[in-house]
Design an enzyme around this catalytic site. Structure first.
Site, PDB file in Angstrom:
ATOM      1  N   SER A  13       0.807  -1.161  -0.160  1.00  0.00           N
ATOM      2  CA  SER A  13      -0.128   0.042  -0.125  1.00  0.00           C
ATOM      3  C   SER A  13       0.810   1.231  -0.053  1.00  0.00           C
ATOM      4  O   SER A  13       0.399   2.221  -0.584  1.00  0.00           O
ATOM      5  CB  SER A  13      -1.032  -0.002   1.122  1.00  0.00           C
ATOM      6  OG  SER A  13      -0.285   0.090   2.426  1.00  0.00           O
ATOM      7  N   ARG A  65      22.773 -14.326   3.366  1.00  0.00           N
ATOM      8  CA  ARG A  65      22.217 -12.943   3.103  1.00  0.00           C
ATOM      9  C   ARG A  65      22.987 -12.032   2.096  1.00  0.00           C
ATOM     10  O   ARG A  65      22.309 -11.366   1.400  1.00  0.00           O
ATOM     11  CB  ARG A  65      22.038 -11.937   4.411  1.00  0.00           C
ATOM     12  CG  ARG A  65      20.945 -12.337   5.253  1.00  0.00           C
ATOM     13  CD  ARG A  65      20.873 -11.894   6.619  1.00  0.00           C
ATOM     14  NE  ARG A  65      19.916 -12.400   7.489  1.00  0.00           N
ATOM     15  CZ  ARG A  65      18.654 -11.936   7.775  1.00  0.00           C
ATOM     16  NH1 ARG A  65      18.164 -11.187   6.894  1.00  0.00           N
ATOM     17  NH2 ARG A  65      17.791 -12.378   8.582  1.00  0.00           N
ATOM     18  N   MET A  90      10.642  -6.772   4.476  1.00  0.00           N
ATOM     19  CA  MET A  90      10.805  -7.136   5.620  1.00  0.00           C
ATOM     20  C   MET A  90      12.182  -8.115   5.840  1.00  0.00           C
ATOM     21  O   MET A  90      12.112  -9.179   6.576  1.00  0.00           O
ATOM     22  CB  MET A  90       9.726  -8.094   6.423  1.00  0.00           C
ATOM     23  CG  MET A  90       8.251  -7.345   6.129  1.00  0.00           C
ATOM     24  SD  MET A  90       8.361  -5.833   7.142  1.00  0.00           S
ATOM     25  CE  MET A  90       7.727  -6.306   8.703  1.00  0.00           C
ATOM     26  N   ARG A  91      13.094  -7.691   5.210  1.00  0.00           N
ATOM     27  CA  ARG A  91      14.420  -8.382   5.363  1.00  0.00           C
ATOM     28  C   ARG A  91      15.597  -7.378   5.837  1.00  0.00           C
ATOM     29  O   ARG A  91      15.279  -6.209   5.473  1.00  0.00           O
ATOM     30  CB  ARG A  91      14.891  -8.969   3.884  1.00  0.00           C
ATOM     31  CG  ARG A  91      13.901  -9.901   3.255  1.00  0.00           C
ATOM     32  CD  ARG A  91      13.499 -11.207   3.840  1.00  0.00           C
ATOM     33  NE  ARG A  91      14.851 -11.856   4.184  1.00  0.00           N
ATOM     34  CZ  ARG A  91      14.848 -12.906   4.967  1.00  0.00           C
ATOM     35  NH1 ARG A  91      13.885 -13.223   5.743  1.00  0.00           N
ATOM     36  NH2 ARG A  91      16.075 -13.638   5.079  1.00  0.00           N
ATOM     37  N   ILE A  92      16.410  -7.743   6.508  1.00  0.00           N
ATOM     38  CA  ILE A  92      17.272  -6.892   7.076  1.00  0.00           C
ATOM     39  C   ILE A  92      18.398  -6.944   6.125  1.00  0.00           C
ATOM     40  O   ILE A  92      18.773  -7.877   5.331  1.00  0.00           O
ATOM     41  CB  ILE A  92      18.035  -7.408   8.430  1.00  0.00           C
ATOM     42  CG1 ILE A  92      17.034  -7.246   9.519  1.00  0.00           C
ATOM     43  CG2 ILE A  92      19.182  -6.533   8.713  1.00  0.00           C
ATOM     44  CD1 ILE A  92      17.264  -7.732  10.818  1.00  0.00           C
ATOM     45  N   LEU A  93      18.940  -5.775   5.715  1.00  0.00           N
ATOM     46  CA  LEU A  93      20.157  -5.566   4.476  1.00  0.00           C
ATOM     47  C   LEU A  93      21.379  -5.665   5.015  1.00  0.00           C
ATOM     48  O   LEU A  93      21.805  -5.108   6.169  1.00  0.00           O
ATOM     49  CB  LEU A  93      19.805  -4.419   3.742  1.00  0.00           C
ATOM     50  CG  LEU A  93      18.460  -4.373   3.010  1.00  0.00           C
ATOM     51  CD1 LEU A  93      18.040  -3.295   2.154  1.00  0.00           C
ATOM     52  CD2 LEU A  93      18.246  -5.433   1.807  1.00  0.00           C
ATOM     53  N   HIS A 109       8.922   2.908   8.929  1.00  0.00           N
ATOM     54  CA  HIS A 109       8.728   2.087   9.923  1.00  0.00           C
ATOM     55  C   HIS A 109       7.338   2.487  10.480  1.00  0.00           C
ATOM     56  O   HIS A 109       7.242   3.958  10.853  1.00  0.00           O
ATOM     57  CB  HIS A 109       9.639   2.140  10.921  1.00  0.00           C
ATOM     58  CG  HIS A 109       9.450   1.184  12.114  1.00  0.00           C
ATOM     59  ND1 HIS A 109       9.528  -0.247  11.920  1.00  0.00           N
ATOM     60  CD2 HIS A 109       9.225   1.601  13.264  1.00  0.00           C
ATOM     61  CE1 HIS A 109       9.351  -0.815  13.047  1.00  0.00           C
ATOM     62  NE2 HIS A 109       9.204   0.211  13.894  1.00  0.00           N
ATOM     63  N   ASP A 145      15.797  -0.925  11.433  1.00  0.00           N
ATOM     64  CA  ASP A 145      14.874   0.565  11.875  1.00  0.00           C
ATOM     65  C   ASP A 145      15.610   1.606  12.623  1.00  0.00           C
ATOM     66  O   ASP A 145      15.188   2.063  13.717  1.00  0.00           O
ATOM     67  CB  ASP A 145      13.617  -0.043  12.918  1.00  0.00           C
ATOM     68  CG  ASP A 145      12.609  -1.117  11.957  1.00  0.00           C
ATOM     69  OD1 ASP A 145      12.628  -0.875  10.859  1.00  0.00           O
ATOM     70  OD2 ASP A 145      12.171  -1.993  12.730  1.00  0.00           O
ATOM     71  N   GLU A 174       1.284   6.943   6.940  1.00  0.00           N
ATOM     72  CA  GLU A 174       2.392   6.586   6.371  1.00  0.00           C
ATOM     73  C   GLU A 174       2.237   6.864   5.042  1.00  0.00           C
ATOM     74  O   GLU A 174       3.184   7.521   4.057  1.00  0.00           O
ATOM     75  CB  GLU A 174       2.552   4.895   6.066  1.00  0.00           C
ATOM     76  CG  GLU A 174       2.918   4.475   7.701  1.00  0.00           C
ATOM     77  CD  GLU A 174       3.142   2.803   7.626  1.00  0.00           C
ATOM     78  OE1 GLU A 174       4.123   2.453   6.707  1.00  0.00           O
ATOM     79  OE2 GLU A 174       2.887   2.249   8.537  1.00  0.00           O
TER      80      GLU A 174
HETATM   81  C1  GAR Z   1       3.991  -0.688   6.726  1.00  0.00           C
HETATM   82  O1  GAR Z   1       3.063  -0.472   7.999  1.00  0.00           O
HETATM   83  C2  GAR Z   1       5.298  -0.397   6.926  1.00  0.00           C
HETATM   84  O2  GAR Z   1       5.483   0.669   7.892  1.00  0.00           O
HETATM   85  C3  GAR Z   1       5.771  -1.797   7.568  1.00  0.00           C
HETATM   86  O3  GAR Z   1       5.004  -2.645   6.869  1.00  0.00           O
HETATM   87  C4  GAR Z   1       3.827  -2.120   6.513  1.00  0.00           C
HETATM   88  C5  GAR Z   1       3.936  -2.456   4.930  1.00  0.00           C
HETATM   89  O4  GAR Z   1       2.609  -1.996   4.448  1.00  0.00           O
HETATM   90  N1  GAR Z   1       7.285  -1.857   7.695  1.00  0.00           N
HETATM   91  C6  GAR Z   1       7.908  -2.294   8.779  1.00  0.00           C
HETATM   92  O5  GAR Z   1       7.545  -2.770   9.634  1.00  0.00           O
HETATM   93  C7  GAR Z   1       9.455  -2.314   8.670  1.00  0.00           C
HETATM   94  N2  GAR Z   1       9.880  -2.771   9.887  1.00  0.00           N
HETATM   95  P1  GAR Z   1       2.421  -2.148   2.862  1.00  0.00           P
HETATM   96  O6  GAR Z   1       2.922  -3.477   2.096  1.00  0.00           O
HETATM   97  O7  GAR Z   1       1.138  -2.099   2.559  1.00  0.00           O
HETATM   98  O8  GAR Z   1       3.196  -0.670   2.466  1.00  0.00           O
END
Ligand code: GAR
Length: 210
Positions: A13, A65, A90-93, A109, A145, A174
């Protein structure tokens, strides 16, 4: 116009908000490629619909990684990407990614960092009973983060909120701040001085944002 690459893992999103702002002229970026680490990430579908090149690099197909990161770098470079936006990636770089793209990776975040880093930040905030929740766009360093903060916005949290209701309120915010932060960078208005990010004429745009 900045050449942007977006990395996603899920619904995408935030990617959609970025696509929408590019389409309406609010973000001066050319999205060169969207990459997911999972083939079923809905973000890939959103990108395809917008006519944007996509790739899937499955993290589970890489033993280390650094090799996974190297493949991401290869694809981003091939696409001519200057700035990388992590959008629910959601992967750590590792340094294999962050060295070649030093200072050119941003993340969003769903919390007011340094509070509540890590997974389920929305749930962490609801469980803790915070009254102000929010979201943060920051440059990425090697800690999770973590890194110089470009913009933050707060939303209220109420006693009857749970992870889901609070998550929706945060996510709407966001979608406003992420394209804004990217636009500032695209316009060359963002400079990092140690821990501080300085945005030239930020107050001018902030008026429009709020
Ligand atoms: C969002 O809330 C973003 O901030 C979070 O994942 C969601 C992704 O939503 N990211 C983290 O938690 C990173 N640590 P989206 O795929 O709909 O953009």
């Amino acid at each position: 116009t900045i050449a942007l690459g977006v990395l996603v893992s899920g619904s995408g999103s935030n990617l959609q908000a970025i696509l929408d702002r590019v389409a309406d002229g609010g973000l001066d970026a050319d999205i060169r490629i969207v990459i997911a680490n999972k083939p079923d990430a809905q973000g890939l579908e959103r990108a395809r619909k917008a006519g944007i090149a996509t790739a899937c690099v499955r993290h589970d197909e890489f033993p280390e990684r650094a090799a996974f990161d190297g493949e991401l770098v290869r694809l981003l470079r091939e696409a001519g990407v200057e700035l990388v936006a992590l959008a629910g990636f959601m992967r750590i770089l590792t340094p294999a990614f962050l060295t070649p793209f030093a200072g050119r990776v941003v993340n969003i975040h769903p919390a007011l960092l340094p509070a509540c880093p890590g997974l389920r930040a929305q749930g962490q905030q609801a469980d803790h009973g915070v009254r102000l929740a929010g979201c943060t766009v920051h440059f990425v360093d090697e800690q999770m983060d973590h890194g110089p903060i470009i913009i933050q916005a707060a939303v209220p949290a109420y006693p009857d909120d749970d992870e889901a209701t609070l998550g929706v309120r945060i996510l709407e915010m966001e979608h406003r701040i992420y394209p804004q932060a990217l636009h500032w960078i695209a316009q060359g208005r963002v400079r990092v001085e140690g821990r501080q990010v300085v945005v030239r004429d930020a107050s001018r745009t902030m008026g429009a944002l709020w």
